[in-house]
Design a protein around this motif. Structure first.
Motif, PDB file in Angstrom:
ATOM      1  N   PHE A  26      22.445  23.445  55.715  1.00 51.18           N
ATOM      2  CA  PHE A  26      22.873  22.161  56.288  1.00 51.18           C
ATOM      3  C   PHE A  26      23.152  21.156  55.170  1.00 51.18           C
ATOM      4  CE2 PHE A  26      20.876  23.209  60.590  1.00 51.18           C
ATOM      5  CZ  PHE A  26      22.109  23.420  61.164  1.00 51.18           C
ATOM      6  N   ASP A  34      37.629  21.385  68.550  1.00 48.99           N
ATOM      7  CA  ASP A  34      36.771  22.580  68.579  1.00 48.99           C
ATOM      8  C   ASP A  34      37.085  23.367  69.839  1.00 48.99           C
ATOM      9  OD1 ASP A  34      33.700  23.121  67.059  1.00 48.99           O
ATOM     10  OD2 ASP A  34      34.398  24.397  68.702  1.00 48.99           O
ATOM     11  N   THR A  77      34.173  32.256  64.492  1.00 56.05           N
ATOM     12  CA  THR A  77      35.381  33.083  64.379  1.00 56.05           C
ATOM     13  C   THR A  77      35.790  33.133  62.906  1.00 56.05           C
ATOM     14  OG1 THR A  77      36.944  31.238  64.499  1.00 56.05           O
ATOM     15  CG2 THR A  77      36.242  32.207  66.601  1.00 56.05           C
TER      16      THR A  77
HETATM   17  P1  FDA Z   1      29.327  25.651  62.060  1.00 55.17           P
HETATM   18  O1  FDA Z   1      29.243  27.092  62.382  1.00 55.17           O
HETATM   19  O2  FDA Z   1      28.135  24.813  62.265  1.00 55.17           O
HETATM   20  O3  FDA Z   1      30.511  24.965  62.881  1.00 55.17           O
HETATM   21  C1  FDA Z   1      31.764  25.576  63.010  1.00 55.17           C
HETATM   22  C2  FDA Z   1      32.433  25.002  64.235  1.00 55.17           C
HETATM   23  O4  FDA Z   1      33.782  25.470  64.261  1.00 55.17           O
HETATM   24  C3  FDA Z   1      31.790  25.447  65.540  1.00 55.17           C
HETATM   25  O5  FDA Z   1      31.561  24.321  66.367  1.00 55.17           O
HETATM   26  C4  FDA Z   1      32.810  26.400  66.146  1.00 55.17           C
HETATM   27  O6  FDA Z   1      32.827  26.359  67.563  1.00 55.17           O
HETATM   28  C5  FDA Z   1      34.108  25.873  65.563  1.00 55.17           C
HETATM   29  N1  FDA Z   1      35.145  26.892  65.487  1.00 55.17           N
HETATM   30  C6  FDA Z   1      35.052  28.139  64.978  1.00 55.17           C
HETATM   31  N2  FDA Z   1      36.224  28.778  65.108  1.00 55.17           N
HETATM   32  C7  FDA Z   1      37.080  27.904  65.698  1.00 55.17           C
HETATM   33  C8  FDA Z   1      38.425  27.996  66.102  1.00 55.17           C
HETATM   34  N3  FDA Z   1      39.139  29.123  65.942  1.00 55.17           N
HETATM   35  N4  FDA Z   1      39.000  26.917  66.701  1.00 55.17           N
HETATM   36  C9  FDA Z   1      38.272  25.781  66.902  1.00 55.17           C
HETATM   37  N5  FDA Z   1      36.984  25.651  66.542  1.00 55.17           N
HETATM   38  C10 FDA Z   1      36.400  26.700  65.941  1.00 55.17           C
HETATM   39  N6  FDA Z   1      20.769  26.112  58.249  1.00 55.17           N
HETATM   40  C11 FDA Z   1      19.864  25.207  57.812  1.00 55.17           C
HETATM   41  O7  FDA Z   1      20.110  24.556  56.794  1.00 55.17           O
HETATM   42  N7  FDA Z   1      18.698  25.008  58.500  1.00 55.17           N
HETATM   43  C12 FDA Z   1      18.395  25.692  59.641  1.00 55.17           C
HETATM   44  O8  FDA Z   1      17.358  25.447  60.273  1.00 55.17           O
HETATM   45  C13 FDA Z   1      19.313  26.686  60.073  1.00 55.17           C
HETATM   46  N8  FDA Z   1      19.026  27.463  61.160  1.00 55.17           N
HETATM   47  C14 FDA Z   1      19.941  28.365  61.614  1.00 55.17           C
HETATM   48  C15 FDA Z   1      19.643  29.154  62.731  1.00 55.17           C
HETATM   49  C16 FDA Z   1      20.566  30.060  63.200  1.00 55.17           C
HETATM   50  C17 FDA Z   1      20.222  30.944  64.347  1.00 55.17           C
HETATM   51  C18 FDA Z   1      21.837  30.153  62.563  1.00 55.17           C
HETATM   52  C19 FDA Z   1      22.888  31.100  63.080  1.00 55.17           C
HETATM   53  C20 FDA Z   1      22.134  29.395  61.458  1.00 55.17           C
HETATM   54  C21 FDA Z   1      21.188  28.500  60.961  1.00 55.17           C
HETATM   55  N9  FDA Z   1      21.452  27.730  59.830  1.00 55.17           N
HETATM   56  C22 FDA Z   1      20.519  26.837  59.383  1.00 55.17           C
HETATM   57  C23 FDA Z   1      22.757  27.803  59.140  1.00 55.17           C
HETATM   58  C24 FDA Z   1      23.639  26.622  59.596  1.00 55.17           C
HETATM   59  O9  FDA Z   1      23.631  26.572  61.004  1.00 55.17           O
HETATM   60  C25 FDA Z   1      25.065  26.780  59.099  1.00 55.17           C
HETATM   61  O10 FDA Z   1      25.081  27.031  57.722  1.00 55.17           O
HETATM   62  C26 FDA Z   1      25.866  25.508  59.388  1.00 55.17           C
HETATM   63  O11 FDA Z   1      25.891  25.299  60.780  1.00 55.17           O
HETATM   64  C27 FDA Z   1      27.283  25.613  58.858  1.00 55.17           C
HETATM   65  O12 FDA Z   1      27.966  24.458  59.248  1.00 55.17           O
HETATM   66  P2  FDA Z   1      29.556  24.470  59.447  1.00 55.17           P
HETATM   67  O13 FDA Z   1      29.884  23.148  60.014  1.00 55.17           O
HETATM   68  O14 FDA Z   1      30.219  24.931  58.216  1.00 55.17           O
HETATM   69  O15 FDA Z   1      29.819  25.597  60.544  1.00 55.17           O
END
Ligand code: FDA
Length: 518
Positions: free
Chosen positions: A504, A39, A296
């Motif tokens: 999630f 990450d 991103t």
């Molecule tokens: P996630 O975004 O979690 O992880 C992606 C990872 O990839 C990150 O750690 C990032 O740093 C990394 N990354 C990105 N680009 C990269 C690159 N170029 N190189 C290396 N690493 C890279 N959902 C829910 O069910 N209940 C809830 O309470 C909430 N609440 C909530 C609040 C807020 C403010 C937000 C913005 C979102 C929520 N969500 C939510 C949605 C939930 O957070 C979201 O759907 C999941 O985190 C998605 O999980 P992923 O692992 O797919 O992506």
């Protein structure tokens, strides 16, 4: 690609240490796969930490495929059925994380979101998955190897690959071709040359990769098993953390000998910590929402590089901004929350709306925003439990001298009743209202029509709609149908959940599905 250093070889590399990436890593490592999570952020699971207002709404008791938006509504069914909300709840219970149902099946941590993150990191550590933070991916390519007798776990078999930057399908095709050719040439290298490279790898890992992991471990909530695998389990100079599990390599080999021969391919990544090679590459880099948290479009870029369609993306679960016409009302009512029925495009949600300085928010608005397209009208019933025409007729009969403002004050806050009476209607004794005026009042209160100016966009959106087209991904394994060994999980895919813990649950379920096959 840098050809001077032999890549560090892993069974599985997961890009993204968010919800989906961590779940996939712990499940795959639990199967005995040697897993590396990369990450670019300085911390894993940042969105988990900020989710649910700091209490992480980690799943929903009533999760069903109907809670998800996708161009292919069937895609999510298989994964959701194989790793359910009950499976995740069992994991949460195993770790003693306390939680409660807030409403509508939404499960929140009693304490803080960090409980969920710590749980995932502990599981990753116990299973032997390695986490590397602060690591960016500079280049990525696939190499196709001759199928028979190639042990992808042994380093130094491939060092020379295409030199063109890995962008675009055409570029990739050229690289794959050149990589395959290069592999054959590399196999003809002298033993001395390979030994030299291995020496360089050992040195490189000490200088960069592992040193970096140890440096970042302190900033992590629960570490991640970092730095403990080196030299422990006899995995040669690579020191894979999976080697912690004695005998795991042996059992894996046994499993593999029974499994049908897999296509021989590998992914080569040039990272800021050095080159890395993966038999399976999992893209778990999420969507575009909240760029300040590390979001991103990298996952979409990778998808396109390997010939995938990426469906148009837009912000979902996001507040509406409003036109100047409504600005005064929203500003004056800022902070007021009203239980409403909100509809658009045949979808409706019964929850609160919240007036803000910028426009309209609250759960009902966030939900409907995922179904709204620019220019469309949102219908808001401010009194969903009341037969308003009948109520007005009753008031006229029972209290003819009561002013409209007074009557509305019994249904809304005083401030809202005053504002509506002044801005939408003329406040006078109800007996003086004409039938047409009565009808207009009922219509405005039960079908308030708002054409939002727009949304607050990715800056505050909880989710990204659209993404990697599921038509080109296996719903059983999450593997790309375009590029073997490449997997997409979580939000990067064109699957987005409603508000309430569904996103999630999709992250956990899609990650689990992929983890059985990587
Ligand atoms: P996630 O975004 O979690 O992880 C992606 C990872 O990839 C990150 O750690 C990032 O740093 C990394 N990354 C990105 N680009 C990269 C690159 N170029 N190189 C290396 N690493 C890279 N959902 C829910 O069910 N209940 C809830 O309470 C909430 N609440 C909530 C609040 C807020 C403010 C937000 C913005 C979102 C929520 N969500 C939510 C949605 C939930 O957070 C979201 O759907 C999941 O985190 C998605 O999980 P992923 O692992 O797919 O992506």
């Amino acid at each position: 690609m840098d050809q001077s250093v032999t890549p560090q070889a892993w069974d599985v590399v997961v890009l993204g240490a968010g919800a989906a990436g961590l779940m996939c890593a712990l499940q795959a490592a639990g199967r005995g796969r040697r897993v590396l999570i990369l990450d670019h952020a300085n911390k894993a699971g940042k969105k988990i930490l900020m989710s649910g207002g700091g209490n992480c709404n980690f799943t929903n008791l009533y999760t069903e495929p109907a809670n998800f938006l996708s161009q292919n509504p069937h895609f999510c069914k298989s994964a959701l059925a194989r790793y359910t909300q009950w499976d995740f709840i069992a994991l949460v219970n195993k770790h003693g994380v306390k939680y409660h149902e807030k409403k509508l099946g939404q499960l929140f941590c009693d304490n803080k979101s960090v409980d969920i993150l710590n749980m995932l990191l502990k599981e990753c550590e116990a299973a032997g998955a390695r986490l590397m933070l602060n690591t960016s991916i500079e280049q990525l390519e696939r190499i196709d190897l001759p199928p028979a007798g190639i042990d992808l776990t042994e380093p130094a078999s491939v060092t020379a690959t295409g030199t063109a930057s890995a962008s675009g399908a055409e570029g990739l095709a050229a690289q794959v071709a050149s990589a395959s050719t290069a592999r054959v040439a590399a196999a003809g290298d002298t033993g001395a040359a390979i030994a030299d490279r291995n020496g360089a790898v050992e040195q490189h890992l000490r200088n960069s990769g592992d040193a970096q992991v140890q440096a970042t471990a302190g900033s992590q909530a629960e570490g991640g098993g970092e730095g403990e695998g080196e030299g422990e389990g006899g995995q040669g100079s690579q020191g894979h953390p999976g080697s912690k599990k004695k005998g795991s390599k042996k059992s894996r080999r046994k499993d593999e000998s029974m499994a049908p021969a897999k296509a021989a391919h590998a992914y080569l990544l040039q990272t800021s910590a050095g080159p890395v090679r993966a038999e399976s590459l999992v893209i778990a880099t999420g969507g575009l929402s909240i760029p300040t948290m590390g979001a991103t479009g990298f996952g979409y870029q990778v998808a396109r590089q390997f010939g995938h369609q990426v469906l148009a993306t837009r912000a979902g679960l996001v507040p509406f901004t409003i036109t100047d016409q409504l600005k005064a009302l929203c500003t004056e009512l800022s902070g007021t929350s009203v239980d409403c029925l909100v509809s658009c495009n045949g979808k409706h949600f019964r929850e609160n709306i919240l007036f803000t300085h910028r426009g309209l928010s609250g759960p009902a608005i966030l939900q409907i925003s995922s179904y709204w397209l620019p220019g469309e009208t949102v219908h808001i019933n401010l009194l969903p439990d009341l037969d308003v025409p009948q109520w007005l007729a009753q008031q006229r009969n029972d209290r003819p001298n009561a002013e409209l403002k007074t009557l509305l004050g019994e249904l809304f806050t005083k401030k809202m009743a005053t504002l509506l009476s002044e801005q939408w209607f003329v406040s006078k004794p109800i007996k003086q209202l004409t039938h047409a005026e009565m009808e207009d009042i009922a219509t405005r209160l039960t079908d308030w029509q708002v054409v939002p100016a727009g949304t607050e966009g990715y800056r505050t959106a909880e989710v990204t709609l659209g993404g990697v087209d599921t038509k080109e991904v296996s719903s059983k394994t999450m593997e790309s149908l375009k590029s073997p060994g490449l997997y997409f999980i979580g939000e990067v895919l064109d699957v987005s959940g409603h508000l309430g813990g569904f996103n999630f649950q999709w992250a956990w379920a899609s990650a689990y599905a992929a983890a059985q096959y990587v």
